[in-house]
Design an enzyme around this catalytic site. Structure first.
Site, mmCIF file in Angstrom:
data_model
loop_
_atom_site.group_PDB
_atom_site.id
_atom_site.type_symbol
_atom_site.label_atom_id
_atom_site.label_comp_id
_atom_site.label_asym_id
_atom_site.label_seq_id
_atom_site.Cartn_x
_atom_site.Cartn_y
_atom_site.Cartn_z
ATOM 1 N N CYS A 114 0.811 -1.229 0.000
ATOM 2 C CA CYS A 114 0.000 0.000 0.000
ATOM 3 C C CYS A 114 0.840 1.273 0.000
ATOM 4 O O CYS A 114 0.342 2.349 -0.314
ATOM 5 C CB CYS A 114 -0.950 0.000 1.192
ATOM 6 S SG CYS A 114 -1.938 -1.485 1.264
ATOM 7 N N HIS A 255 -3.628 6.841 2.980
ATOM 8 C CA HIS A 255 -4.000 5.563 2.372
ATOM 9 C C HIS A 255 -5.397 5.187 2.872
ATOM 10 O O HIS A 255 -5.705 5.307 4.047
ATOM 11 C CB HIS A 255 -2.976 4.498 2.771
ATOM 12 C CG HIS A 255 -3.391 3.119 2.388
ATOM 13 N ND1 HIS A 255 -3.862 2.821 1.131
ATOM 14 C CD2 HIS A 255 -3.438 1.962 3.099
ATOM 15 C CE1 HIS A 255 -4.163 1.534 1.085
ATOM 16 N NE2 HIS A 255 -3.924 0.992 2.265
ATOM 17 N N ASN A 285 -10.111 -0.742 0.184
ATOM 18 C CA ASN A 285 -8.659 -0.618 0.163
ATOM 19 C C ASN A 285 -8.123 -1.116 -1.183
ATOM 20 O O ASN A 285 -8.201 -2.308 -1.471
ATOM 21 C CB ASN A 285 -8.087 -1.452 1.323
ATOM 22 C CG ASN A 285 -6.576 -1.374 1.412
ATOM 23 O OD1 ASN A 285 -5.914 -0.873 0.513
ATOM 24 N ND2 ASN A 285 -6.043 -1.891 2.504
HETATM 25 N N1 COA Z 1 -18.297 -9.492 9.243
HETATM 26 C C1 COA Z 1 -18.717 -9.785 10.474
HETATM 27 N N2 COA Z 1 -17.873 -10.114 11.470
HETATM 28 C C2 COA Z 1 -16.559 -10.126 11.190
HETATM 29 C C3 COA Z 1 -16.059 -9.822 9.920
HETATM 30 C C4 COA Z 1 -16.981 -9.492 8.917
HETATM 31 N N3 COA Z 1 -16.607 -9.181 7.665
HETATM 32 N N4 COA Z 1 -14.709 -9.911 9.951
HETATM 33 C C5 COA Z 1 -14.364 -10.247 11.186
HETATM 34 N N5 COA Z 1 -15.480 -10.398 11.951
HETATM 35 C C6 COA Z 1 -15.591 -10.754 13.347
HETATM 36 C C7 COA Z 1 -14.370 -11.477 13.871
HETATM 37 O O1 COA Z 1 -14.445 -12.841 13.580
HETATM 38 C C8 COA Z 1 -14.466 -11.180 15.343
HETATM 39 O O2 COA Z 1 -15.359 -12.093 15.910
HETATM 40 P P1 COA Z 1 -15.047 -12.772 17.339
HETATM 41 O O3 COA Z 1 -14.986 -11.616 18.292
HETATM 42 O O4 COA Z 1 -16.221 -13.654 17.503
HETATM 43 O O5 COA Z 1 -13.743 -13.476 17.157
HETATM 44 C C9 COA Z 1 -15.111 -9.811 15.429
HETATM 45 O O6 COA Z 1 -15.685 -9.586 14.138
HETATM 46 C C10 COA Z 1 -14.151 -8.698 15.754
HETATM 47 O O7 COA Z 1 -13.017 -8.817 14.951
HETATM 48 P P2 COA Z 1 -11.807 -7.844 15.084
HETATM 49 O O8 COA Z 1 -10.718 -8.317 14.172
HETATM 50 O O9 COA Z 1 -11.481 -7.578 16.495
HETATM 51 O O10 COA Z 1 -12.479 -6.511 14.493
HETATM 52 P P3 COA Z 1 -11.842 -5.096 14.342
HETATM 53 O O11 COA Z 1 -12.653 -4.097 15.006
HETATM 54 O O12 COA Z 1 -10.358 -5.110 14.623
HETATM 55 O O13 COA Z 1 -11.996 -4.847 12.790
HETATM 56 C C11 COA Z 1 -10.722 -4.926 10.786
HETATM 57 C C12 COA Z 1 -11.402 -5.721 11.877
HETATM 58 C C13 COA Z 1 -10.045 -5.892 9.822
HETATM 59 C C14 COA Z 1 -11.754 -4.126 10.049
HETATM 60 C C15 COA Z 1 -9.689 -3.987 11.417
HETATM 61 O O14 COA Z 1 -8.872 -4.697 12.310
HETATM 62 C C16 COA Z 1 -8.798 -3.328 10.391
HETATM 63 O O15 COA Z 1 -9.242 -2.549 9.577
HETATM 64 N N6 COA Z 1 -7.477 -3.578 10.464
HETATM 65 C C17 COA Z 1 -6.523 -3.020 9.541
HETATM 66 C C18 COA Z 1 -6.610 -3.738 8.261
HETATM 67 C C19 COA Z 1 -5.841 -3.016 7.213
HETATM 68 O O16 COA Z 1 -5.807 -1.827 7.178
HETATM 69 N N7 COA Z 1 -5.258 -3.766 6.335
HETATM 70 C C20 COA Z 1 -4.600 -3.266 5.204
HETATM 71 C C21 COA Z 1 -3.304 -2.687 5.521
HETATM 72 S S1 COA Z 1 -2.764 -1.795 4.156
#
Ligand code: COA
Length: 328
Positions: A114, A255, A285
């Site tokens: 990214c 980003h 993204n």
């Molecule tokens: N729909 C519903 N539930 C989902 C899901 C989806 N698409 N994806 C994950 N979950 C669930 C998980 O399984 C988890 O369930 P659990 O508590 O029963 O285990 C719960 O939601 C919470 O997951 P968590 O990972 O703690 O959520 P979060 O608030 O951290 O959000 C992201 C997840 C991925 C959106 C967030 O961590 C994020 O944006 N991270 C950065 C990713 C990024 O920028 N990547 C690219 C880098 S360039």
């Protein structure tokens, strides 16, 4: 040798197909509400089956060249930032060179996920200012949909396809260009976002495909914290180097990975949200392509004027991070 660079043309291309959260709700265990509140994403674009990253790159490049009033033969270097190249080799930049007919250009891919566009901008700046190249076509193009596991709800809701391009040229006016930049990497955190299969570590076999090693893997939670930290530190670094204040920044183009990452970073850097460009809601993204797509849209919407101070800031797989402060 030239003092600085100027951006003489900008373009972007988004595939036509729109995949909404409601569409995803039908195929994986997720909901529009979850995706919107956790990421800010409403929909993303998906490339056609017959479209590879070079096809998106060429469309964006054609617009950038047209805006720059340049012919493809006048370009002497093509850089393509991508983690979804058409194939291992030839490079996507070589494929783009052929498709555009840019026969006088050297061609090279940049793999910095990214942060690829920011890495490309810094490399272009150095090469132009050293006098090595005069007209650089820097493109960021991604078809992340092709490396996405569409059964993995933790990643498939986040990603999208698209391309953005800029044409860069020398500038001696002393008024515009790159005021400050910073690049960095945290290789030890590479396992937070990677694609394990298909390379020399895990060459493609039936087993690697059965294990889905050809799909992108992500540990979103750990990435989130590092993302905010990297974005803030990179921004503070260039703000300090250029001896300006956060309030001097006219437009912050981060980003576009997650609205919560953008909000948290802008707040810590000290930039009000009305000066932050956001399109993550429409495209998700798009990795390296996200910043040049946003730059192109901001320009077309009249959000950037001559003399404006623009902060570009990214983090991504690698991990990599980087920021550029531009005087438009
Ligand atoms: N729909 C519903 N539930 C989902 C899901 C989806 N698409 N994806 C994950 N979950 C669930 C998980 O399984 C988890 O369930 P659990 O508590 O029963 O285990 C719960 O939601 C919470 O997951 P968590 O990972 O703690 O959520 P979060 O608030 O951290 O959000 C992201 C997840 C991925 C959106 C967030 O961590 C994020 O944006 N991270 C950065 C990713 C990024 O920028 N990547 C690219 C880098 S360039």
């Amino acid at each position: 040798m030239s003092k600085n660079i100027k951006i003489v043309g900008v373009g972007s291309y988004l595939p036509e197909k729109i995949l909404t959260n409601l569409d995803l709700q039908k195929t994986v265990d997720t909901s529009d509400e979850w995706i919107r509140t956790r990421t800010g994403i409403r929909e993303r674009r998906i490339a056609r089956e017959d479209q590879a990253s070079s096809d998106l790159a060429v469309e964006a490049a054609k617009i950038a060249l047209q805006k720059a009033s340049l012919k493809p033969e006048e370009i002497d270097l093509i850089l393509v930032a991508t983690i979804t190249p058409d194939m291992f080799f030839p490079s996507t930049a070589c494929i783009v060179q052929d498709k555009l007919g840019a026969k006088n250009a050297a061609a090279l891919d940049i793999s910095a996920a990214c942060s690829g566009f920011i890495y490309g901008l810094v490399v272009s700046h150095s090469l132009i200012c050293q006098g090595q190249y005069k007209k650089v076509l820097l493109i960021a193009a991604e078809t992340l949909s092709k490396i996405t596991d569409w059964e993995d709800r933790s990643t498939c809701v986040l990603l999208g396809d698209g391309a953005g391009a800029v044409v860069l040229a020398p500038s001696d006016s002393g008024k515009e260009g790159l005021l400050a930049s910073t690049l960095g990497a945290i290789g030890s955190a590479g396992n937070l976002l990677y694609l394990p299969g298909g390379g020399s570590r895990n060459p493609t076999t039936h087993q690697t495909v059965d294990k889905k090693l050809h799909y992108l893997k992500m540990q979103g939670n750990d990435l989130f914290k590092l993302a905010v930290k990297s974005l803030v530190e990179a921004a503070e670094n260039v703000i300090q180097k250029a001896k300006i204040k956060p309030q001097d920044i006219d437009l912050f183009i981060p980003h576009q990975a997650n609205i919560r990452i953008i909000n948290a970073s802008a707040k810590r850097i000290g930039i009000p949200m009305d000066r932050v460009y956001i399109n993550v809601d429409r495209y998700g993204n798009t990795s390296a392509a996200s910043i040049p797509i946003a730059l192109d849209e901001a320009l077309r919407e009249g959000k950037i004027k001559k003399g404006d101070l623009i902060l570009l800031d990214a983090f991504g797989g690698g991990l990599t991070w980087g920021a550029c402060l531009l005087r438009w």
